[in-house]
Design a protein around this motif. Structure first.
Motif, PDB file in Angstrom:
ATOM      1  N   SER A 142       0.844  -1.179   0.000  1.00 19.17           N
ATOM      2  CA  SER A 142       0.000   0.000   0.000  1.00 19.17           C
ATOM      3  C   SER A 142       0.879   1.228   0.000  1.00 19.17           C
ATOM      4  O   SER A 142       1.770   1.359   0.848  1.00 19.17           O
ATOM      5  N   SER A 143       0.653   2.088  -0.993  1.00 17.57           N
ATOM      6  CA  SER A 143       1.411   3.331  -1.073  1.00 17.57           C
ATOM      7  C   SER A 143       0.702   4.264  -2.021  1.00 17.57           C
ATOM      8  O   SER A 143       0.147   3.831  -3.028  1.00 17.57           O
ATOM      9  N   SER A 144       0.769   5.538  -1.727  1.00 17.34           N
ATOM     10  CA  SER A 144       0.127   6.535  -2.586  1.00 17.34           C
ATOM     11  C   SER A 144       1.098   7.086  -3.630  1.00 17.34           C
ATOM     12  O   SER A 144       0.709   7.851  -4.490  1.00 17.34           O
ATOM     13  N   VAL A 145       2.360   6.654  -3.530  1.00 17.52           N
ATOM     14  CA  VAL A 145       3.363   7.130  -4.477  1.00 17.52           C
ATOM     15  C   VAL A 145       4.104   5.918  -5.043  1.00 17.52           C
ATOM     16  O   VAL A 145       3.871   4.780  -4.630  1.00 17.52           O
ATOM     17  N   SER A 146       5.008   6.195  -5.974  1.00 16.62           N
ATOM     18  CA  SER A 146       5.745   5.095  -6.586  1.00 16.62           C
ATOM     19  C   SER A 146       6.649   4.433  -5.546  1.00 16.62           C
ATOM     20  O   SER A 146       7.090   5.066  -4.583  1.00 16.62           O
ATOM     21  N   VAL A 147       6.905   3.149  -5.755  1.00 16.44           N
ATOM     22  CA  VAL A 147       7.654   2.369  -4.770  1.00 16.44           C
ATOM     23  C   VAL A 147       8.723   1.523  -5.435  1.00 16.44           C
ATOM     24  O   VAL A 147       8.696   1.274  -6.640  1.00 16.44           O
ATOM     25  N   TYR A 148       9.676   1.112  -4.633  1.00 20.77           N
ATOM     26  CA  TYR A 148      10.587   0.040  -4.974  1.00 20.77           C
ATOM     27  C   TYR A 148      10.127  -1.180  -4.178  1.00 20.77           C
ATOM     28  O   TYR A 148       9.726  -1.050  -3.023  1.00 20.77           O
ATOM     29  N   LEU A 149      10.230  -2.346  -4.774  1.00 24.84           N
ATOM     30  CA  LEU A 149       9.771  -3.568  -4.124  1.00 24.84           C
ATOM     31  C   LEU A 149      10.894  -4.607  -4.101  1.00 24.84           C
ATOM     32  O   LEU A 149      11.664  -4.709  -5.051  1.00 24.84           O
ATOM     33  N   PHE A 150      10.946  -5.353  -3.020  1.00 22.94           N
ATOM     34  CA  PHE A 150      12.022  -6.314  -2.821  1.00 22.94           C
ATOM     35  C   PHE A 150      11.471  -7.619  -2.243  1.00 22.94           C
ATOM     36  O   PHE A 150      10.460  -7.621  -1.531  1.00 22.94           O
ATOM     37  N   TRP A 151      12.173  -8.691  -2.540  1.00 26.40           N
ATOM     38  CA  TRP A 151      12.007  -9.933  -1.815  1.00 26.40           C
ATOM     39  C   TRP A 151      13.363 -10.304  -1.213  1.00 26.40           C
ATOM     40  O   TRP A 151      14.381 -10.333  -1.929  1.00 26.40           O
ATOM     41  N   TYR A 152      13.337 -10.584   0.074  1.00 23.23           N
ATOM     42  CA  TYR A 152      14.527 -11.051   0.774  1.00 23.23           C
ATOM     43  C   TYR A 152      14.280 -12.473   1.283  1.00 23.23           C
ATOM     44  O   TYR A 152      13.153 -12.831   1.615  1.00 23.23           O
ATOM     45  N   VAL A 153      15.359 -13.235   1.382  1.00 23.00           N
ATOM     46  CA  VAL A 153      15.269 -14.590   1.911  1.00 23.00           C
ATOM     47  C   VAL A 153      16.179 -14.706   3.123  1.00 23.00           C
ATOM     48  O   VAL A 153      17.270 -14.121   3.161  1.00 23.00           O
ATOM     49  N   GLN A 154      15.692 -15.414   4.116  1.00 24.60           N
ATOM     50  CA  GLN A 154      16.471 -15.645   5.333  1.00 24.60           C
ATOM     51  C   GLN A 154      16.491 -17.142   5.594  1.00 24.60           C
ATOM     52  O   GLN A 154      15.478 -17.721   5.993  1.00 24.60           O
ATOM     53  N   SER A 197      16.296 -27.084  -0.711  1.00 22.90           N
ATOM     54  CA  SER A 197      17.155 -25.965  -0.309  1.00 22.90           C
ATOM     55  C   SER A 197      16.438 -24.622  -0.314  1.00 22.90           C
ATOM     56  O   SER A 197      16.986 -23.629   0.175  1.00 22.90           O
ATOM     57  N   ASP A 198      15.240 -24.573  -0.848  1.00 17.94           N
ATOM     58  CA  ASP A 198      14.463 -23.327  -0.838  1.00 17.94           C
ATOM     59  C   ASP A 198      13.752 -23.110   0.499  1.00 17.94           C
ATOM     60  O   ASP A 198      13.143 -22.051   0.709  1.00 17.94           O
ATOM     61  N   THR A 199      13.821 -24.079   1.383  1.00 17.60           N
ATOM     62  CA  THR A 199      13.202 -23.930   2.703  1.00 17.60           C
ATOM     63  C   THR A 199      13.858 -22.768   3.430  1.00 17.60           C
ATOM     64  O   THR A 199      15.062 -22.765   3.688  1.00 17.60           O
ATOM     65  N   ALA A 200      13.047 -21.749   3.734  1.00 16.03           N
ATOM     66  CA  ALA A 200      13.561 -20.517   4.333  1.00 16.03           C
ATOM     67  C   ALA A 200      12.370 -19.621   4.639  1.00 16.03           C
ATOM     68  O   ALA A 200      11.221 -19.961   4.341  1.00 16.03           O
ATOM     69  N   GLU A 201      12.665 -18.473   5.203  1.00 12.41           N
ATOM     70  CA  GLU A 201      11.637 -17.463   5.402  1.00 12.41           C
ATOM     71  C   GLU A 201      11.850 -16.363   4.371  1.00 12.41           C
ATOM     72  O   GLU A 201      12.983 -15.930   4.141  1.00 12.41           O
ATOM     73  N   TYR A 202      10.758 -15.928   3.765  1.00 11.45           N
ATOM     74  CA  TYR A 202      10.815 -14.948   2.689  1.00 11.45           C
ATOM     75  C   TYR A 202      10.079 -13.685   3.128  1.00 11.45           C
ATOM     76  O   TYR A 202       8.941 -13.736   3.602  1.00 11.45           O
ATOM     77  N   PHE A 203      10.764 -12.566   2.950  1.00  5.45           N
ATOM     78  CA  PHE A 203      10.203 -11.276   3.349  1.00  5.45           C
ATOM     79  C   PHE A 203      10.014 -10.390   2.128  1.00  5.45           C
ATOM     80  O   PHE A 203      10.953 -10.182   1.357  1.00  5.45           O
ATOM     81  N   CYS A 204       8.819  -9.866   1.989  1.00 11.72           N
ATOM     82  CA  CYS A 204       8.545  -8.850   0.986  1.00 11.72           C
ATOM     83  C   CYS A 204       8.786  -7.493   1.627  1.00 11.72           C
ATOM     84  O   CYS A 204       8.512  -7.304   2.826  1.00 11.72           O
ATOM     85  N   ALA A 205       9.300  -6.544   0.860  1.00 11.79           N
ATOM     86  CA  ALA A 205       9.621  -5.245   1.431  1.00 11.79           C
ATOM     87  C   ALA A 205       9.368  -4.151   0.407  1.00 11.79           C
ATOM     88  O   ALA A 205       9.431  -4.379  -0.803  1.00 11.79           O
ATOM     89  N   VAL A 206       9.126  -2.958   0.913  1.00  9.87           N
ATOM     90  CA  VAL A 206       8.831  -1.817   0.051  1.00  9.87           C
ATOM     91  C   VAL A 206       9.537  -0.584   0.560  1.00  9.87           C
ATOM     92  O   VAL A 206       9.717  -0.407   1.769  1.00  9.87           O
ATOM     93  N   SER A 207       9.961   0.257  -0.352  1.00  9.03           N
ATOM     94  CA  SER A 207      10.456   1.572   0.027  1.00  9.03           C
ATOM     95  C   SER A 207       9.925   2.571  -0.989  1.00  9.03           C
ATOM     96  O   SER A 207       9.512   2.195  -2.086  1.00  9.03           O
ATOM     97  N   LEU A 208       9.948   3.837  -0.617  1.00 10.68           N
ATOM     98  CA  LEU A 208       9.476   4.857  -1.539  1.00 10.68           C
ATOM     99  C   LEU A 208      10.375   4.891  -2.765  1.00 10.68           C
ATOM    100  O   LEU A 208      11.592   4.733  -2.661  1.00 10.68           O
ATOM    101  N   GLY A 209       9.767   5.118  -3.919  1.00 11.48           N
ATOM    102  CA  GLY A 209      10.513   5.062  -5.170  1.00 11.48           C
ATOM    103  C   GLY A 209      10.981   6.410  -5.683  1.00 11.48           C
ATOM    104  O   GLY A 209      11.341   6.540  -6.854  1.00 11.48           O
ATOM    105  N   SER A 210      11.012   7.403  -4.847  1.00  8.71           N
ATOM    106  CA  SER A 210      11.490   8.705  -5.290  1.00  8.71           C
ATOM    107  C   SER A 210      12.214   9.382  -4.144  1.00  8.71           C
ATOM    108  O   SER A 210      12.101   8.958  -2.992  1.00  8.71           O
ATOM    109  N   GLY A 211      12.958  10.436  -4.466  1.00  3.83           N
ATOM    110  CA  GLY A 211      13.676  11.137  -3.410  1.00  3.83           C
ATOM    111  C   GLY A 211      14.869  10.367  -2.896  1.00  3.83           C
ATOM    112  O   GLY A 211      15.324  10.574  -1.784  1.00  3.83           O
TER     113      GLY A 211
END
Lengths: 115, 112
Positions: A26-38, A84-98
């Protein structure tokens, strides 16, 4: 402010089966999106990212994610999982401008691959 | 991308004491971030540390509890002060590098 929702806390799947881990943002402006694995007892590793351009992004180990602006989603998929894909996966977002800004993480999805 | 060396990797501490966590980056970076990952939970941003200025803390985190130093563009420390068992977590530093964010391997802190 941006937010991320990972709808599934745990996803069990048999080896060689396909998997989809869901992520909505959820964001009202453009974003960067990521997937991280732990992996167990390890730090976070960047799996893939969407900054701009092609909405389909891929990782080197067979995962892919598609940025869908109309559905505000960034689901992670793999056509055939390995133990080997057994892990925890995190989705993440940051603002895509500035410039780069703080990252907001989802609550994580534990992927358990069953032999 | 940048490589981060974070120390210590783990520690067990007595309540009421303090622990300082160090992050060394192999390249100069403007912004460093400190996160906490409580058991079974996601990452929560504690503060953003820019070199030459005071750290910016997120809601719920205060400087007296989590003082941060950023003496140069490759190094930062986070201190967890007057610890209680509720501070038992993994603490991670992160930097912007290339086109993404790189994380240290984390410090697993147990307060007894």
């Amino acid at each position: 402010a941006q937010s991320v929702t990972q709808l599934d806390s745990q996803v069990p799947v048999f080896e060689e089966a396909p998997v989809e881990l869901r992520c909505n943002y959820s964001s009202s402006v453009s974003v960067y999106l990521f997937w991280y694995v732990q992996y167990p007892n390890q730090g976070l590793q960047l799996l893939l990212k969407y900054l701009s351009g092609s909405t389909l992004v891929e990782s080197i180990n067979g995962f892919e994610a598609e940025f869908n602006k109309s559905q505000t989603s960034f689901h992670l998929r793999k056509p055939s999982v390995h133990i080997s894909d057994t892990a925890e996966y995190f989705c993440a977002v940051s603002l895509g401008s500035g410039g780069y800004q703080k990252v907001t993480f989802g609550t994580g999805t534990k992927l358990q691959v069953i032999p | 991308s940048a490589v981060i060396s974070q120390k210590p990797s783990r520690d067990i501490c007595q309540r009421g004491t303090s622990l300082t966590i160090q992050c060394q980056v192999d390249s100069q970076v403007t912004m460093m971030f400190w996160y906490r990952q409580q058991p079974g939970q996601s990452l929560t941003l504690i503060a953003t540390a820019n070199q030459g200025s005071e750290a910016t803390y997120e809601s719920g985190f205060v400087i007296d509890k989590f003082p941060i130093s950023r003496p140069n563009l490759t190094f930062s420390t986070l201190t967890v002060s007057n610890m209680s068992p509720e501070d038992s977590s993994i603490y991670l530093c992160s930097v912007v590098a290339g086109e993404g964010y790189t994380f240290g391997s984390g410090t697993r802190l147990t307060v007894v």
